[in-house]
Structure formats: structure tokens, C-alpha cells
Design a protein around this motif. Structure first.
Motif, PDB file in Angstrom:
ATOM      1  N   ARG A   1       0.789  -1.060  -0.107  1.00 42.71           N
ATOM      2  CA  ARG A   1       0.188  -0.113  -0.089  1.00 42.71           C
ATOM      3  C   ARG A   1       0.946   1.183   0.009  1.00 42.71           C
ATOM      4  O   ARG A   1       2.053   1.343   0.732  1.00 42.71           O
ATOM      5  N   ASP A   2       0.438   2.297  -0.597  1.00 50.02           N
ATOM      6  CA  ASP A   2       1.086   3.447  -0.657  1.00 50.02           C
ATOM      7  C   ASP A   2       0.975   4.232   0.767  1.00 50.02           C
ATOM      8  O   ASP A   2      -0.258   4.349   1.331  1.00 50.02           O
TER       9      ASP A   2
ATOM     10  N   GLN B   1       8.007   7.583   6.215  1.00 46.47           N
ATOM     11  CA  GLN B   1       8.160   8.680   5.471  1.00 46.47           C
ATOM     12  C   GLN B   1       9.544   9.191   5.904  1.00 46.47           C
ATOM     13  O   GLN B   1       9.599   9.165   7.290  1.00 46.47           O
TER      14      GLN B   1
ATOM     15  N   GLY C   1      -1.140   7.772   0.439  1.00 48.78           N
ATOM     16  CA  GLY C   1      -2.326   7.804   0.219  1.00 48.78           C
ATOM     17  C   GLY C   1      -3.233   6.925   1.131  1.00 48.78           C
ATOM     18  O   GLY C   1      -4.466   7.060   1.103  1.00 48.78           O
ATOM     19  N   ASN C   2      -2.664   6.177   1.886  1.00 49.03           N
ATOM     20  CA  ASN C   2      -3.539   5.365   2.925  1.00 49.03           C
ATOM     21  C   ASN C   2      -3.293   5.632   4.228  1.00 49.03           C
ATOM     22  O   ASN C   2      -3.665   4.897   5.254  1.00 49.03           O
TER      23      ASN C   2
ATOM     24  N   GLU D   1      13.479   2.938  -3.200  1.00 49.23           N
ATOM     25  CA  GLU D   1      12.306   3.924  -2.833  1.00 49.23           C
ATOM     26  C   GLU D   1      13.208   5.040  -2.081  1.00 49.23           C
ATOM     27  O   GLU D   1      12.931   5.158  -0.887  1.00 49.23           O
TER      28      GLU D   1
END
Length: 330
Positions: free
Chosen positions: A132-133, A281, A136-137, A150
Motif C-alpha cells: 500500500r502507498d 516517510q 495515500g493510505n 524507494e
């Protein structure tokens, strides 16, 4: 922010009866302080201070503004302190996402200890078979398998994973012959795990590594299934050669029910890095709830490749992590 600074300067001027004293407190010249007060008066459209050559005196509006501004600044300072304390102490809702098997076999046994240590943190664990992003989630932390390319995310390794090995039953090897080189597998019934929709024709790609380098083989057989328990049982039944994490069949190997194949080779269906990673993040200040959760997992999983600490939760035989999160995996 300019208005807030002017408000602070006005309160200091009113309490000290001096532009110079207020300037010294804030590291500003008296003229600069006077300009701030003038700007505040212009913004409000009313005079706050009567200025004479000898003294300062608040107007009626100035006295009202002083009373209200003092209260407002106290509330702002209290709020700032409260937020700072909140930031310094792990608390709040922590959204965690991972595959089903990781949540079941890795995180699940460790959560009670974490929650006991950090009672002000509430963990919301979200399990799915697909990645899952994070943004966005609204995910704070994702626990994933394999190193990730990433660069916009912070990545921290939690644990090495178990070695992947090939194995078969003694009866199968007696009937079909021993395997001395990877290429010999092309003549054998290879029990495989379908990955990411590749090789819809039933083939699977196994990679082999030794001191001379890496080689790849497209193998095939009579069974392809995304469940390690089924692969293990099929190997025990003498159907073919399978590939799973070593500890998943450790008891069978020790008891002689299965035998390892090509032990001198490292083997994988995906990547040779099967480590477990925390992803979150990338920010200047990592929220305490994220930091302590990752630190806790690193400590708990240290030195325990392929599974959680035995003291936290004995691993049931025949369970392991999967690339898609559904039971045993290659």
C-alpha cells in the motif's frame, strides 16, 4: 507571525514602560520596537500608547489590548509546550501495514510487549496481501520483505530472514536420482510458488549462487501453489523438490523425513536479500511513536533470522513469511 511578534513586544513595552528595555529583552533596537508597536496600532486602527519624552502611558484601548494579549500569549505558550511534550513522548494512533503472514507471525507476538511499554500508543494494524502507498493510505509504518529502491522513504532493516533451501523426500530422491548440479533440476519435478503473475505457463525462476557467480533456471513441475504448507506436504509425500525457508522444514530434516538438495548452493526464487524492513516517510523529525516502534522491533528481532524471538512466541511448525503474505513462502 509578525503580528504575534509585535504583540509580544507591546506586552513587554507595557510591562516595562520602556522601548529600550523591551528591545534589550528581544535583541532589538528601541527604534525597531517602536516600529513594531506603530505597525500594530496601524493594523488595529487605534492608538495603544501615549508617548512623551519622559514616559509611556497606555491608552484605554492599550489597557484592553494588554489584558487580552497577555492571556492570548499565555495560551499560545501553553499550547506550544503541550505540543512539544506530545512530540517528545510516544503517544497517539500508529497506523501499521504489512502482509498477513508478517502480521500474524512477526508483529502479532510482539505487540503485547510494545503496548505494555508504551500505553499511550494505539496500534492500528492493517493486513493485506498487496503493498500500500503510505501517503495515500495514511500509513505511518509499513513492514516489508526485501530491500527497497524507494529513495523518498526511510528504510531500516529489522532482521535477516531465513536461508531458502531445496529439499525432497528420501523416497523421491531414491526413485528419481540425486541432484549434483542446478541444471539437473530440469529433469526433476519442481514444486514451485507462483510470484507476481510471472510465468503463467507454470514455470518458475530459481536463482543459484556460489563462489563462481549466479545462474538462473526456469524450472517446472506438477504443482504450483502459493502456500508453503501445501508445498511441504507435497514434498513429504514424495511428489518432487520444493524450495522454502530452512526453519520451515528443520524438524523434517532432523527426523530424516526430508533431505536437503544442493546444499552447497544459495538459492532463491526472488532476491538473495530476504531481510525484513521497516519503511516510513523520510522527515527531519521522526515522530516518537514511529521511532520507538521501529526501535522495539529491531531489538526484539535482533539475531532471530526468519522469525520472532522464541521467548515472545514459539513459532508453529510449518509457518513462515511469504512474499504475498499467505502462509509459507519461498
Amino acid at each position: 507571525m509578525e503580528t504575534l511578534q509585535s504583540m509580544r513586544l507591546f506586552v513587554r513595552v507595557a510591562n516595562s514602560d520602556s522601548f529600550s528595555a523591551a528591545g534589550r529583552a528581544f535583541g532589538l533596537s528601541p527604534a525597531s520596537v517602536s516600529r513594531h508597536v506603530n505597525a500594530l496600532e496601524t493594523q488595529l486602527g487605534v492608538r495603544l500608547v501615549h508617548r512623551t519624552s519622559r514616559q509611556l502611558a497606555l491608552t484605554e484601548a492599550g489597557q484592553l489590548y494588554l489584558q487580552k494579549a497577555t492571556r492570548i500569549l499565555a495560551d499560545i505558550d501553553a499550547l506550544t509546550e503541550q505540543v512539544a511534550q506530545h512530540q517528545a513522548r510516544p503517544r497517539g494512533l500508529l497506523h501499521v501495514h504489512t502482509r498477513v503472514a508478517i502480521g500474524r507471525d512477526y508483529l502479532g507476538p510482539l505487540l503485547p510487549g510494545f503496548l505494555a511499554r508504551y500505553p499511550e500508543v494505539t496500534v492500528k494494524l492493517f493486513l493485506t496481501e498487496e503493498p500500500r502507498d503510505l501517503i495515500g493510505n495514511n500509513i505511518d509504518i509499513a513492514i516489508r520483505l526485501g530491500n527497497l529502491d524507494e529513495p523518498h522513504l526511510a528504510v531500516r532493516k529489522l532482521s535477516d530472514a531465513a536461508e531458502r533451501i531445496l529439499f525432497a523426500s528420501p523416497a523421491y530422491l531414491e526413485a528419481h536420482g540425486e541432484v549434483d548440479q542446478p541444471e539437473a533440476l530440469l529433469r526433476h519435478n519442481c514444486l514451485t510458488w507462483p510470484l507476481d503473475g510471472r510465468f503463467e505457463d507454470g514455470h518458475a525462476l530459481w536463482q543459484f549462487r556460489d563462489a563462481r557467480g549466479v545462474r538462473e533456471l526456469r524450472v517446472t513441475g506438477g504443482l504450483q501453489v502459493n502456500n508453503g504448507d501445501v508445498l511441504r506436504e507435497a514434498a513429504l509425500a514424495g511428489i518432487g523438490i520444493a524450495l522454502l525457508p530452512s526453519w520451515a522444514v528443520a524438524e523434517d530434516l532432523a527426523a530424516g523425513r526430508l533431505r536437503r538438495v544442493l546444499a552447497q548452493w544459495q538459492v532463491t526464487p526472488t532476491t538473495f536479500d530476504h531481510g525484513i524492513y521497516a519503511v516510513y516517510q523520510r522527515t527531519r523529525q521522526i515522530p516518537p511513536k514511529i521511532r520507538v516502534f521501529v526501535d522495539y522491533l529491531v531489538q526484539a528481532l535482533r539475531g532471530t533470522p526468519g522469525g520472532p524471538p522464541p521467548v515472545a512466541h514459539p513459532m508453529p511448525r510449518g509457518r513462515a513469511l511469504s512474499r504475498d503474505g499467505s502462509g509459507l513462502s519461498v
